[in-house]
Enzyme design. Sequence first.
Site, PDB file in Angstrom:
ATOM      1  N   TYR A   1     -30.234 -45.332  51.881  1.00 34.82           N
ATOM      2  CA  TYR A   1     -30.345 -45.613  53.310  1.00 34.82           C
ATOM      3  C   TYR A   1     -29.174 -46.468  53.814  1.00 34.82           C
ATOM      4  O   TYR A   1     -28.849 -46.448  54.984  1.00 34.82           O
ATOM      5  CB  TYR A   1     -31.623 -46.426  53.590  1.00 34.82           C
ATOM      6  CG  TYR A   1     -32.910 -45.651  53.754  1.00 34.82           C
ATOM      7  CD1 TYR A   1     -33.004 -44.292  53.486  1.00 34.82           C
ATOM      8  CD2 TYR A   1     -34.057 -46.321  54.200  1.00 34.82           C
ATOM      9  CE1 TYR A   1     -34.207 -43.618  53.641  1.00 34.82           C
ATOM     10  CE2 TYR A   1     -35.261 -45.653  54.375  1.00 34.82           C
ATOM     11  CZ  TYR A   1     -35.337 -44.304  54.085  1.00 34.82           C
ATOM     12  OH  TYR A   1     -36.532 -43.642  54.258  1.00 34.82           O
ATOM     13  N   GLY A   2     -28.615 -47.259  52.886  1.00 31.30           N
ATOM     14  CA  GLY A   2     -27.756 -48.385  53.260  1.00 31.30           C
ATOM     15  C   GLY A   2     -26.600 -48.122  54.198  1.00 31.30           C
ATOM     16  O   GLY A   2     -26.247 -48.979  55.000  1.00 31.30           O
TER      17      GLY A   2
ATOM     18  N   CYS B   1     -31.282 -56.629  48.321  1.00 32.68           N
ATOM     19  CA  CYS B   1     -31.652 -55.206  48.243  1.00 32.68           C
ATOM     20  C   CYS B   1     -32.641 -55.094  47.089  1.00 32.68           C
ATOM     21  O   CYS B   1     -32.403 -55.646  46.008  1.00 32.68           O
ATOM     22  CB  CYS B   1     -30.410 -54.364  47.972  1.00 32.68           C
ATOM     23  SG  CYS B   1     -30.771 -52.634  47.542  1.00 32.68           S
TER      24      CYS B   1
ATOM     25  N   ASP C   1     -39.993 -47.585  50.160  1.00 33.37           N
ATOM     26  CA  ASP C   1     -38.557 -47.865  50.024  1.00 33.37           C
ATOM     27  C   ASP C   1     -37.829 -46.521  50.088  1.00 33.37           C
ATOM     28  O   ASP C   1     -38.469 -45.458  50.028  1.00 33.37           O
ATOM     29  CB  ASP C   1     -38.294 -48.547  48.663  1.00 33.37           C
ATOM     30  CG  ASP C   1     -36.810 -48.850  48.433  1.00 33.37           C
ATOM     31  OD1 ASP C   1     -36.126 -49.279  49.377  1.00 33.37           O
ATOM     32  OD2 ASP C   1     -36.329 -48.656  47.298  1.00 33.37           O
ATOM     33  N   SER C   2     -36.509 -46.595  50.158  1.00 34.52           N
ATOM     34  CA  SER C   2     -35.722 -45.353  50.107  1.00 34.52           C
ATOM     35  C   SER C   2     -35.816 -44.697  48.730  1.00 34.52           C
ATOM     36  O   SER C   2     -35.580 -43.501  48.593  1.00 34.52           O
ATOM     37  CB  SER C   2     -34.258 -45.678  50.415  1.00 34.52           C
ATOM     38  OG  SER C   2     -33.772 -46.625  49.477  1.00 34.52           O
TER      39      SER C   2
ATOM     40  N   THR D   1     -33.072 -52.790  53.827  1.00 34.20           N
ATOM     41  CA  THR D   1     -32.370 -51.964  54.807  1.00 34.20           C
ATOM     42  C   THR D   1     -33.343 -51.464  55.878  1.00 34.20           C
ATOM     43  O   THR D   1     -33.072 -51.576  57.080  1.00 34.20           O
ATOM     44  CB  THR D   1     -31.700 -50.773  54.077  1.00 34.20           C
ATOM     45  OG1 THR D   1     -30.879 -51.291  53.040  1.00 34.20           O
ATOM     46  CG2 THR D   1     -30.884 -49.940  55.023  1.00 34.20           C
TER      47      THR D   1
ATOM     48  N   CYS E   1     -37.973 -52.731  51.338  1.00 36.91           N
ATOM     49  CA  CYS E   1     -36.595 -52.268  51.468  1.00 36.91           C
ATOM     50  C   CYS E   1     -35.938 -53.169  52.509  1.00 36.91           C
ATOM     51  O   CYS E   1     -36.405 -53.220  53.658  1.00 36.91           O
ATOM     52  CB  CYS E   1     -36.619 -50.815  51.939  1.00 36.91           C
ATOM     53  SG  CYS E   1     -34.993 -50.120  52.282  1.00 36.91           S
TER      54      CYS E   1
ATOM     55  N   GLU F   1     -30.671 -45.614  41.011  1.00 29.28           N
ATOM     56  CA  GLU F   1     -31.532 -44.431  41.177  1.00 29.28           C
ATOM     57  C   GLU F   1     -31.429 -43.504  39.970  1.00 29.28           C
ATOM     58  O   GLU F   1     -32.412 -42.890  39.558  1.00 29.28           O
ATOM     59  CB  GLU F   1     -31.142 -43.651  42.443  1.00 29.28           C
ATOM     60  CG  GLU F   1     -31.631 -44.267  43.737  1.00 29.28           C
ATOM     61  CD  GLU F   1     -33.146 -44.197  43.897  1.00 29.28           C
ATOM     62  OE1 GLU F   1     -33.742 -43.154  43.629  1.00 29.28           O
ATOM     63  OE2 GLU F   1     -33.734 -45.227  44.281  1.00 29.28           O
TER      64      GLU F   1
ATOM     65  N   HIS G   1     -33.366 -52.782  45.154  1.00 31.49           N
ATOM     66  CA  HIS G   1     -32.898 -52.084  43.946  1.00 31.49           C
ATOM     67  C   HIS G   1     -32.269 -53.063  42.932  1.00 31.49           C
ATOM     68  O   HIS G   1     -32.283 -52.808  41.730  1.00 31.49           O
ATOM     69  CB  HIS G   1     -31.829 -51.041  44.300  1.00 31.49           C
ATOM     70  CG  HIS G   1     -32.365 -49.737  44.801  1.00 31.49           C
ATOM     71  ND1 HIS G   1     -32.939 -49.601  46.047  1.00 31.49           N
ATOM     72  CD2 HIS G   1     -32.404 -48.503  44.223  1.00 31.49           C
ATOM     73  CE1 HIS G   1     -33.307 -48.337  46.206  1.00 31.49           C
ATOM     74  NE2 HIS G   1     -32.991 -47.647  45.123  1.00 31.49           N
TER      75      HIS G   1
HETATM   76  N1  DGL Z   1     -33.763 -50.768  48.368  1.00 32.67           N
HETATM   77  C1  DGL Z   1     -33.030 -50.824  49.546  1.00 32.67           C
HETATM   78  C2  DGL Z   1     -32.872 -52.163  50.159  1.00 32.67           C
HETATM   79  O1  DGL Z   1     -33.623 -53.044  49.835  1.00 32.67           O
HETATM   80  C3  DGL Z   1     -32.257 -49.677  50.083  1.00 32.67           C
HETATM   81  C4  DGL Z   1     -31.069 -49.255  49.339  1.00 32.67           C
HETATM   82  C5  DGL Z   1     -30.507 -48.001  49.958  1.00 32.67           C
HETATM   83  O2  DGL Z   1     -31.249 -47.046  50.094  1.00 32.67           O
HETATM   84  O3  DGL Z   1     -29.324 -48.032  50.335  1.00 32.67           O
HETATM   85  O4  DGL Z   1     -32.023 -52.374  50.975  1.00 32.67           O
END
Ligand code: DGL
Length: 269
Positions: free
Chosen positions: A38-39, A180, A6-7, A71, A69, A148, A182
């Site tokens: 990453y988003g 997401c 994941d990011s 994204t 992830c 985070e 997170h």
């Molecule tokens: N955990 C991520 C997802 O499922 C990425 C969140 C991010 O890095 O913006 O999209």
Amino acid sequence: MIAVFDSGVGGLSVLREIRAQLPRADLLYFADQFHVPYGARPIEEIRLFSEAITRFLLARGAATIVVACNTASAAALKHLRATFPDVPFVGMEPAVKPAVERSRARVVGVIATPATFQGELFASAVDRFATGVKVITQICPGLVEQIEAGELDRPKTKAILRESLAPLIAQGIDTLVLGCTHYPFVIPAMREIVGPVVEIIDPSPAVARQVERVSAHRLDLQRETGRLILVSTGDVDKLKEFADRVAGMKGKEAQGKWEGGNSVSLLSP
Ligand code: DGL
């Protein structure tokens, strides 16, 4: 060995489900915390990161790769499968199907990052499963950064959630998809805002079952002992702290199952 990336810390919500499902499997978790979030990044860039991470994980002996992830799955899953045709990948897709099945009001909310909503995976899930149902999409700017930082129930985190969820509540959702990885870490804060009736759908248990289906026969479970290796392109100590404190993997550390972890920088900024 199953590798999960994941990011940042988000994929730990998937990792803990995989661990519950396959306790003997050796797991390698990779967090690209140098580049998180990453988003809002361009799709091409996320694809580049995902490919570099995949090469790293394969070099470390990954038998299955879980793109934990949404994204990175939206941006890169198709590309990864085409580039590494022999590698079994399991990715994330917003859980539109179960949400539609459960929604009585026929109004479903999906929260995710901008890149996830741009991807084909989301459009195709809506096309395939959401006939006759209103699907309302919403991004949550700043939320991944709060998570985070481990600030799961701080006033700023709650304010972001209130602002993001208000339009969905106003339009009468009865089901909310976490698009997401997170976001499961702030379910308690979300629950305070959406109330007891809205059903919150976290796809990670279903993804863990898929990981088991795809990889059980590939793992050498006689030899594997449930080791967990954490790797970050950022601060691995912070990653370990989050895994312990928030994702609830402390017990395993006490049993000496952790391999420590190391910070790596395999990608240029
Ligand atoms: N955990 C991520 C997802 O499922 C990425 C969140 C991010 O890095 O913006 O999209």
